[in-house]
Design a protein around this motif. Sequence first.
Motif, PDB file in Angstrom:
ATOM      1  N   ALA A  25      -7.003   9.467  -0.333  1.00 44.47           N
ATOM      2  CA  ALA A  25      -5.862   8.707  -0.843  1.00 44.47           C
ATOM      3  C   ALA A  25      -4.596   9.373  -0.323  1.00 44.47           C
ATOM      4  O   ALA A  25      -4.397  10.573  -0.492  1.00 44.47           O
ATOM      5  CB  ALA A  25      -5.876   8.690  -2.369  1.00 44.47           C
ATOM      6  N   THR A  29       1.271   6.578   1.591  1.00 45.26           N
ATOM      7  CA  THR A  29       1.220   5.146   1.301  1.00 45.26           C
ATOM      8  C   THR A  29       0.828   4.840  -0.139  1.00 45.26           C
ATOM      9  O   THR A  29       1.050   3.728  -0.633  1.00 45.26           O
ATOM     10  CB  THR A  29       0.204   4.474   2.236  1.00 45.26           C
ATOM     11  N   THR A  31      -2.209   4.552  -1.020  1.00 39.26           N
ATOM     12  CA  THR A  31      -3.473   3.827  -0.924  1.00 39.26           C
ATOM     13  C   THR A  31      -4.465   4.671  -0.138  1.00 39.26           C
ATOM     14  O   THR A  31      -4.132   5.735   0.400  1.00 39.26           O
ATOM     15  CB  THR A  31      -3.276   2.477  -0.221  1.00 39.26           C
ATOM     16  N   LEU A  32      -5.714   4.179  -0.047  1.00 41.14           N
ATOM     17  CA  LEU A  32      -6.701   4.858   0.781  1.00 41.14           C
ATOM     18  C   LEU A  32      -6.309   4.692   2.236  1.00 41.14           C
ATOM     19  O   LEU A  32      -5.973   3.600   2.694  1.00 41.14           O
ATOM     20  CB  LEU A  32      -8.092   4.272   0.535  1.00 41.14           C
ATOM     21  N   HIS A  55       1.200   6.849  -7.181  1.00 39.01           N
ATOM     22  CA  HIS A  55       0.449   5.688  -6.713  1.00 39.01           C
ATOM     23  C   HIS A  55      -0.939   6.088  -6.203  1.00 39.01           C
ATOM     24  O   HIS A  55      -1.917   5.358  -6.382  1.00 39.01           O
ATOM     25  CB  HIS A  55       1.229   4.969  -5.596  1.00 39.01           C
ATOM     26  N   SER A  56      -1.021   7.243  -5.554  1.00 34.67           N
ATOM     27  CA  SER A  56      -2.321   7.665  -5.023  1.00 34.67           C
ATOM     28  C   SER A  56      -3.297   8.000  -6.156  1.00 34.67           C
ATOM     29  O   SER A  56      -4.499   7.730  -6.055  1.00 34.67           O
ATOM     30  CB  SER A  56      -2.147   8.870  -4.092  1.00 34.67           C
ATOM     31  N   THR A  59      -4.585   4.830  -7.459  1.00 37.26           N
ATOM     32  CA  THR A  59      -5.580   4.295  -6.527  1.00 37.26           C
ATOM     33  C   THR A  59      -6.939   4.963  -6.750  1.00 37.26           C
ATOM     34  O   THR A  59      -7.983   4.295  -6.781  1.00 37.26           O
ATOM     35  CB  THR A  59      -5.118   4.522  -5.077  1.00 37.26           C
ATOM     36  N   GLN A  62      -8.499   3.640  -9.993  1.00 40.45           N
ATOM     37  CA  GLN A  62      -9.049   2.294  -9.826  1.00 40.45           C
ATOM     38  C   GLN A  62     -10.328   2.324  -8.991  1.00 40.45           C
ATOM     39  O   GLN A  62     -11.188   1.440  -9.119  1.00 40.45           O
ATOM     40  CB  GLN A  62      -8.006   1.377  -9.180  1.00 40.45           C
TER      41      GLN A  62
END
Length: 627
Positions: A25, A29, A31-32, A55-56, A59, A62
């Motif tokens: 992650a 970004t 994200t992955l 945010h990571s 991610t 989730q």
Amino acid sequence: MNPILEQFHNTAAELTYNPPTIPLASNLTGTLVNPQEIDADYWTRHIRNTVRFHHSIQTLDQAGTTTYLEVAPSTTLSSLIHQTLDNPNTIPTHPDLTTTLAQLHTHGTTPDWHAILPGATRVDLPTYPFQRESYWLESVPEPADAEGLGLAEAEHPLLGAAVEQPDGDGLVLTGRLSVDTHPWLAEHTVAGRLLFPGAGFLELALHAAGQVGSDRIEELAVEQPLFLPERGAVRVQVVVGASDAAGSRPVTVYARGAADEGWTRHASGTLGQGALAAGRGSAWPPEGAERLDVDNLYDRFADAGYGYGPVFQGVTAAWREGSTVHTEVSLPTEALVDGYTLHPALLDAALHGIGLTRALEGEVPFAWRGVTVFASGASALRVSVTPAADGEVAVSIADAEGNSVLDVDGLTLRKAAGGIAPKHLYRLEWQRVASTAEPVHWLSWGSELPGAAGSFTEPAELTESAVGSPPSTVAVVPAAPGADVQEATERALSLVQEFLAEEVFSASRLVVVTRRATAEEDVDLAGAAVWGLIRSAQSEHPDRLVLVDLDAEGSTRDAIPTALASGEPQAAFRTGELMVPRLVPVTAVPEPRRLRTDGTVLITGGTGTLGALLAHHLVTHHGIRHL
């Protein structure tokens, strides 16, 4: 970061990049990241652009991440994760990598231990909790200042405070007895149990007498032995009443253990005024007295059940003169403490000469008569013990120079009521407890449960289709009172085995209901046998089986929900009250039962050494003539 970007990019471009083997992650970004995008440009942007740590982490959450291991010298990121997620499982890196991996293991992530610890073998943990024992000295609370509490100082090592009665000339002395504050108390045992010495009661009474101007104890009887706990303390009170016209006063010694226990009267007597003058003893040792061997004295005491530690092993020499035994007694230097009339360990040792006049069998000081004090604080004594009438002994005590210290006109020894029980001997006692009923969805299987109500059903067979949703409880009655014992136990065994084997009841409890199985009188033999069987099964299947015993009027409607709410594996109901079994210490051994000499005794199973010993005991001790 701007001034170093170009140089950073040039250096990063010289490195070789390989794709990561686990998903990554990106803080760039949130994200992955695509493994193909990780190059020099990626890392250059990484140090310059916004850090999207929040945010990571979202991610990762989730994506199903359950554990976060922070590989860093601090726990900064772990703290930030806790600000991002609710109750995350974060583990910091310890200086010891094995500790970190062990913490991961106990939080649900098991490492490859064979790779981490090559050559190591696995061992099973014990099936019981670790039994830890502290080898550090435990802190002992300092007693509060008596004057600061509005009390007077008791001026005695065993007592902390004194309270004068405002409406008379009475006095109350209070204190705490504990092996933590008075370690020498742990050195006095009878039949393996810590027993406050009878000389200790006399010492408390002597100090109380001195506080109210008396120097003589007319009588003092030890009514109840005071057993001390190995941990914790016992509170004591010495109560001195008002004096009468002759100057006599009543004195009573009480004790209690836990705060919720009642006070027990352990000793009572009368204080008075001495009429004897102090004198000096004759030549010592007495001329013509026969010297006695005392080298094995305390070994003989130990064989008889008396456990005396070094502080109590005070007898150093002894002589016999007719029926009188003379002993020299001393107190170890480390036990010397100011404030005692006579240290209880020294006074107790002064009585050990009685054991040289006759064999003692669990006897302890019971009644003191005519105790006169001449001096206090002695650490070495000359003691003379002479048998008197009615089983009493007279005791005369002087100091090492022959000056009178204390005289006892008469001392009676006897066993504690019923004898003294060995240490760790317990008996089963049914005790009342409070419990409220809880809503229970139960199922009757195999027999009627009269009085049951609510969600009570009775399926024809033990199948999921008949049951519907599995109930929390399955209740059975193996047999009615008066049934055949073998048939009742066989049926109970069959019901339990079938219940435990049925998958639909894997999360249910089985309640086995009996009547009068635990009664003291008119016990139902079949029910008692079922109880023994189910108790054995309970040890193999904890929390799956519950025993409930009812009296003749007991109702299952009330009993089952109340018993389950108590959380007890075994419960009985008597006149509607919930009873549970508890192990309680045995404080007295009942007198042995005498067997009829005109009957026949049958010995089974012990045809070897044990049988021969038992037969010998029955003949020689009980007078049995037919075996």
